[in-house]
Design a protein around this motif. Sequence first.
Motif, PDB file in Angstrom:
ATOM      1  N   SER A 176       0.827  -1.005  -0.198  1.00 47.64           N
ATOM      2  CA  SER A 176       0.274  -0.190  -0.089  1.00 47.64           C
ATOM      3  C   SER A 176       1.082   1.351   0.097  1.00 47.64           C
ATOM      4  O   SER A 176       1.571   1.542   0.850  1.00 47.64           O
ATOM      5  CB  SER A 176      -0.926  -0.095   1.283  1.00 47.64           C
ATOM      6  OG  SER A 176      -0.214   0.095   2.501  1.00 47.64           O
ATOM      7  N   GLN A 177       0.402   2.695  -0.561  1.00 44.11           N
ATOM      8  CA  GLN A 177       0.821   3.438  -1.360  1.00 44.11           C
ATOM      9  C   GLN A 177       0.288   4.843   0.743  1.00 44.11           C
ATOM     10  O   GLN A 177      -0.744   4.340   0.443  1.00 44.11           O
ATOM     11  CB  GLN A 177       0.705   3.812  -1.728  1.00 44.11           C
ATOM     12  CG  GLN A 177       1.550   3.575  -3.388  1.00 44.11           C
ATOM     13  CD  GLN A 177       2.381   3.220  -3.342  1.00 44.11           C
ATOM     14  OE1 GLN A 177       3.347   4.622  -2.434  1.00 44.11           O
ATOM     15  NE2 GLN A 177       3.565   3.108  -3.505  1.00 44.11           N
ATOM     16  N   GLN A 202     -11.184   6.361   0.315  1.00 44.67           N
ATOM     17  CA  GLN A 202     -10.874   5.378   0.318  1.00 44.67           C
ATOM     18  C   GLN A 202     -11.780   4.274  -0.999  1.00 44.67           C
ATOM     19  O   GLN A 202     -11.925   3.561  -1.118  1.00 44.67           O
ATOM     20  CB  GLN A 202     -12.268   5.221   2.312  1.00 44.67           C
ATOM     21  CG  GLN A 202     -10.546   5.194   2.667  1.00 44.67           C
ATOM     22  CD  GLN A 202      -9.483   4.585   2.796  1.00 44.67           C
ATOM     23  OE1 GLN A 202      -9.533   3.074   2.198  1.00 44.67           O
ATOM     24  NE2 GLN A 202      -8.237   4.876   3.105  1.00 44.67           N
ATOM     25  N   LEU A 218      -9.499   4.571  -3.901  1.00 45.52           N
ATOM     26  CA  LEU A 218      -8.642   3.667  -4.006  1.00 45.52           C
ATOM     27  C   LEU A 218      -8.530   3.524  -2.808  1.00 45.52           C
ATOM     28  O   LEU A 218      -7.846   3.799  -1.608  1.00 45.52           O
ATOM     29  CB  LEU A 218      -7.361   4.845  -3.762  1.00 45.52           C
ATOM     30  CG  LEU A 218      -6.892   5.560  -5.078  1.00 45.52           C
ATOM     31  CD1 LEU A 218      -6.062   7.022  -5.747  1.00 45.52           C
ATOM     32  CD2 LEU A 218      -6.530   5.147  -6.128  1.00 45.52           C
ATOM     33  N   PRO A 219      -9.217   2.049  -1.948  1.00 41.14           N
ATOM     34  CA  PRO A 219      -8.623   1.590  -0.743  1.00 41.14           C
ATOM     35  C   PRO A 219      -7.974   1.239  -0.107  1.00 41.14           C
ATOM     36  O   PRO A 219      -7.420   0.982   0.723  1.00 41.14           O
ATOM     37  CB  PRO A 219     -10.030   0.128  -1.375  1.00 41.14           C
ATOM     38  CG  PRO A 219     -10.968   0.429  -2.747  1.00 41.14           C
ATOM     39  CD  PRO A 219      -9.290   1.547  -3.271  1.00 41.14           C
ATOM     40  N   SER A 220      -6.736   0.996  -1.420  1.00 43.65           N
ATOM     41  CA  SER A 220      -5.517   0.319  -0.705  1.00 43.65           C
ATOM     42  C   SER A 220      -4.712   1.537  -0.115  1.00 43.65           C
ATOM     43  O   SER A 220      -3.102   1.206   0.547  1.00 43.65           O
ATOM     44  CB  SER A 220      -4.775  -0.342  -2.320  1.00 43.65           C
ATOM     45  OG  SER A 220      -4.858   0.585  -3.001  1.00 43.65           O
ATOM     46  N   VAL A 221      -5.252   2.739  -0.713  1.00 45.08           N
ATOM     47  CA  VAL A 221      -3.616   3.374   0.012  1.00 45.08           C
ATOM     48  C   VAL A 221      -4.193   4.115   1.432  1.00 45.08           C
ATOM     49  O   VAL A 221      -5.280   3.768   2.248  1.00 45.08           O
ATOM     50  CB  VAL A 221      -3.900   5.054  -1.067  1.00 45.08           C
ATOM     51  CG1 VAL A 221      -3.612   4.454  -2.328  1.00 45.08           C
ATOM     52  CG2 VAL A 221      -5.245   5.811  -0.648  1.00 45.08           C
ATOM     53  N   GLN A 222      -2.803   4.521   2.223  1.00 46.67           N
ATOM     54  CA  GLN A 222      -2.939   4.897   3.488  1.00 46.67           C
ATOM     55  C   GLN A 222      -2.997   6.617   3.282  1.00 46.67           C
ATOM     56  O   GLN A 222      -2.112   6.989   2.926  1.00 46.67           O
ATOM     57  CB  GLN A 222      -2.595   4.290   4.220  1.00 46.67           C
ATOM     58  CG  GLN A 222      -2.340   2.750   4.447  1.00 46.67           C
ATOM     59  CD  GLN A 222      -0.856   2.376   5.468  1.00 46.67           C
ATOM     60  OE1 GLN A 222       0.131   2.773   6.344  1.00 46.67           O
ATOM     61  NE2 GLN A 222      -1.465   0.959   5.376  1.00 46.67           N
TER      62      GLN A 222
END
Length: 207
Positions: A2-3, A67, A70-74
């Motif tokens: 995750s980015q 979210q 882009l659900p994978s980003v923090q």
Amino acid sequence: MSQTVYLMLRKLTETSGEVVRLGDAAQILCQDETIENRLKAMKILRISSKKRHRYVMEVMEILELIQNELPSVQVENLGETSFIIAYKPPETENPVWQWAKTIFVCLVSFCGAAFAIMTFNNDVDVTDVFQELYLLVMGRESDGFTILELGYSLGLALGILVFFNHFAALKLNTDPTPLEVEMRLYEDNIAKTLIAQQEEQEQKEKT
């Protein structure tokens, strides 16, 4: 993997467009340029009104949109938790009207400042003070127009210019002028009031 996206929302964003994107209201930083550009182009508000209005938004609304996109980003929020979008509809500038408003403001400011100075001089009785001072120093009566009155008048005008630090395009230094400071404080107070009103409204709706 995750980015991590670093988000810094501005307290106040002015716009004249009907669509507000995240890049308009925030600074975004991510190692992946594709993600960064995609978030900058993400729509956060669509304005349907044609009148001036200020929209209060929360960072949680932005996080939810990110979210969903882009659900994978923090996301690390480094800026405001509540921010304002100030919409100003595009207007065609009329130079005659702009000059008329400028001249009107100058006249009001000049007359108001002159009245304030005259009332101050009258309250402290500057004329009598100058006459007494001139008599003590020179040993004779003042005729009402001496170096004291001339120096006071020139010094007053020069002091105003130095204090406001702004005459036409000329500035004595890079510090903001007192008027610019007051305008910034005024804008900050408006932003705080709008955010507080929004929070109160949300609490009332919850109860």
